[in-house]
Design a protein around this motif. Sequence first.
Motif, PDB file in Angstrom:
ATOM      1  N   ILE A  25       0.819  -1.221  -0.212  1.00 25.09           N
ATOM      2  CA  ILE A  25       0.088  -0.141  -0.045  1.00 25.09           C
ATOM      3  C   ILE A  25       1.079   1.321  -0.111  1.00 25.09           C
ATOM      4  O   ILE A  25       1.752   1.467   0.836  1.00 25.09           O
ATOM      5  CB  ILE A  25      -1.100  -0.077   1.224  1.00 25.09           C
ATOM      6  CG1 ILE A  25      -1.840  -1.277   1.062  1.00 25.09           C
ATOM      7  CG2 ILE A  25      -1.789   1.340   1.491  1.00 25.09           C
ATOM      8  CD1 ILE A  25      -2.868  -1.401   2.209  1.00 25.09           C
ATOM      9  N   TYR A  26       0.749   1.912  -1.010  1.00 24.18           N
ATOM     10  CA  TYR A  26       1.261   3.297  -1.127  1.00 24.18           C
ATOM     11  C   TYR A  26       0.425   4.486  -1.376  1.00 24.18           C
ATOM     12  O   TYR A  26      -0.313   4.292  -2.484  1.00 24.18           O
ATOM     13  CB  TYR A  26       2.495   3.009  -2.278  1.00 24.18           C
ATOM     14  CG  TYR A  26       3.338   4.601  -2.550  1.00 24.18           C
ATOM     15  CD1 TYR A  26       4.127   4.925  -1.572  1.00 24.18           C
ATOM     16  CD2 TYR A  26       3.057   4.984  -3.723  1.00 24.18           C
ATOM     17  CE1 TYR A  26       5.043   6.033  -2.031  1.00 24.18           C
ATOM     18  CE2 TYR A  26       4.025   5.873  -4.017  1.00 24.18           C
ATOM     19  CZ  TYR A  26       4.730   6.603  -3.072  1.00 24.18           C
ATOM     20  OH  TYR A  26       5.393   7.915  -3.318  1.00 24.18           O
ATOM     21  N   LYS A  27       0.566   5.273  -0.633  1.00 29.02           N
ATOM     22  CA  LYS A  27      -0.363   6.574  -0.979  1.00 29.02           C
ATOM     23  C   LYS A  27      -1.821   6.032  -1.056  1.00 29.02           C
ATOM     24  O   LYS A  27      -2.628   6.651  -1.708  1.00 29.02           O
ATOM     25  CB  LYS A  27      -0.159   7.268  -2.205  1.00 29.02           C
ATOM     26  CG  LYS A  27       1.379   8.035  -2.073  1.00 29.02           C
ATOM     27  CD  LYS A  27       1.521   9.274  -3.060  1.00 29.02           C
ATOM     28  CE  LYS A  27       2.751  10.013  -2.437  1.00 29.02           C
ATOM     29  NZ  LYS A  27       3.280  10.892  -3.836  1.00 29.02           N
ATOM     30  N   ASN A  28      -2.009   5.430   0.066  1.00 34.74           N
ATOM     31  CA  ASN A  28      -3.410   4.522   0.181  1.00 34.74           C
ATOM     32  C   ASN A  28      -3.939   3.941  -1.132  1.00 34.74           C
ATOM     33  O   ASN A  28      -5.218   3.715  -1.368  1.00 34.74           O
ATOM     34  CB  ASN A  28      -4.467   5.766   0.276  1.00 34.74           C
ATOM     35  CG  ASN A  28      -4.635   6.407   2.003  1.00 34.74           C
ATOM     36  OD1 ASN A  28      -4.171   5.450   2.626  1.00 34.74           O
ATOM     37  ND2 ASN A  28      -4.672   7.440   2.017  1.00 34.74           N
ATOM     38  N   LEU A  29      -2.982   3.502  -2.110  1.00 33.45           N
ATOM     39  CA  LEU A  29      -3.650   2.680  -3.366  1.00 33.45           C
ATOM     40  C   LEU A  29      -2.862   1.311  -3.167  1.00 33.45           C
ATOM     41  O   LEU A  29      -1.659   1.166  -2.348  1.00 33.45           O
ATOM     42  CB  LEU A  29      -2.831   3.396  -4.513  1.00 33.45           C
ATOM     43  CG  LEU A  29      -3.144   4.941  -4.921  1.00 33.45           C
ATOM     44  CD1 LEU A  29      -2.385   5.408  -5.964  1.00 33.45           C
ATOM     45  CD2 LEU A  29      -4.768   4.993  -5.045  1.00 33.45           C
ATOM     46  N   ILE A  30      -3.567   0.488  -3.606  1.00 29.19           N
ATOM     47  CA  ILE A  30      -3.159  -1.058  -3.533  1.00 29.19           C
ATOM     48  C   ILE A  30      -2.452  -1.428  -4.704  1.00 29.19           C
ATOM     49  O   ILE A  30      -3.013  -1.202  -5.794  1.00 29.19           O
ATOM     50  CB  ILE A  30      -4.404  -1.748  -3.179  1.00 29.19           C
ATOM     51  CG1 ILE A  30      -4.898  -1.374  -2.110  1.00 29.19           C
ATOM     52  CG2 ILE A  30      -3.986  -3.239  -3.132  1.00 29.19           C
ATOM     53  CD1 ILE A  30      -6.593  -2.173  -1.815  1.00 29.19           C
ATOM     54  N   TYR A  56      -2.642   6.936  -9.810  1.00 31.56           N
ATOM     55  CA  TYR A  56      -2.249   5.624  -9.855  1.00 31.56           C
ATOM     56  C   TYR A  56      -0.774   5.399 -10.550  1.00 31.56           C
ATOM     57  O   TYR A  56       0.093   4.836 -10.150  1.00 31.56           O
ATOM     58  CB  TYR A  56      -3.328   4.452 -10.248  1.00 31.56           C
ATOM     59  CG  TYR A  56      -3.067   3.148  -9.711  1.00 31.56           C
ATOM     60  CD1 TYR A  56      -3.580   2.906  -8.481  1.00 31.56           C
ATOM     61  CD2 TYR A  56      -2.297   2.400 -10.500  1.00 31.56           C
ATOM     62  CE1 TYR A  56      -3.358   1.789  -7.939  1.00 31.56           C
ATOM     63  CE2 TYR A  56      -2.133   1.022 -10.009  1.00 31.56           C
ATOM     64  CZ  TYR A  56      -2.538   0.581  -8.873  1.00 31.56           C
ATOM     65  OH  TYR A  56      -2.264  -0.693  -8.293  1.00 31.56           O
TER      66      TYR A  56
END
Length: 230
Positions: A25-30, A56
């Motif tokens: 998880i990076y910057k709230n992205l999966i 993204y």
Amino acid sequence: MIGIISALNAELMEIVENLETEKVIYKNLIFYKAKIYNKDVVLGICGVGKVNAAMYTQAMIDYFNPKVIINIGVAGSTCKDVKIGNLVIGTQYFYHDFDCTQAGSYTLGEMPGLKDVKFISDENLVNIAYEKAKKVLKEDEIFKGIIATGDVFVAKKETKDFIKEKFNSFCCEMESCAIVHVCHLNNVKYLALRSISDNANEDADCDFETFLIKASKVVKSIILDIIKEI
Ligand code: ADE
């Protein structure tokens, strides 16, 4: 590292579910990291539309530094020869809804400051995708050509005809130009593979529901083979 991005769950999750992955998880992205044919791959779902796609893509590049990003998914056909279930391999990408024409001498889709920039996929990547697609589809079901992107689900013949006339596109969808735009700015190679789920006409919403899974399978069946080769 090779990056694979799709907009929807249905377009990608079946691939992810059959792989051993590490969730990042990076910057709230999966993101899902995996090895495919011993190559490092990162896969993920960006969500629908240009902003989701751009954000993204930038996050994937910042964290994973991929050398190439492939966008996979479905699209609406804008060309009478391109039928549901067929595959479009993107060669060039346009925003059909970016409009500065009222500001002066701009053409539709042209971005101020990017006049001479063309978003064109690497020819070698396009040819590899074409060869792999031939294992699954007949030659008259595979098209190399222009993809038009916009924040619009196109479901009107009039809109689809307008896009075709302005951009000579084979299909329309909602992410690829934003993804390749970000790749271009970061010097990352790019390609979009879109299988046709509908004809971007008055039946599009119904066809999209009916053919989303079937069309997604077309791209899924060739993406692993492409990864093996690049
Ligand atoms: N993706 C799949 N079908 C589409 C359509 N008709 N318009 C935009 N994006 C799409």
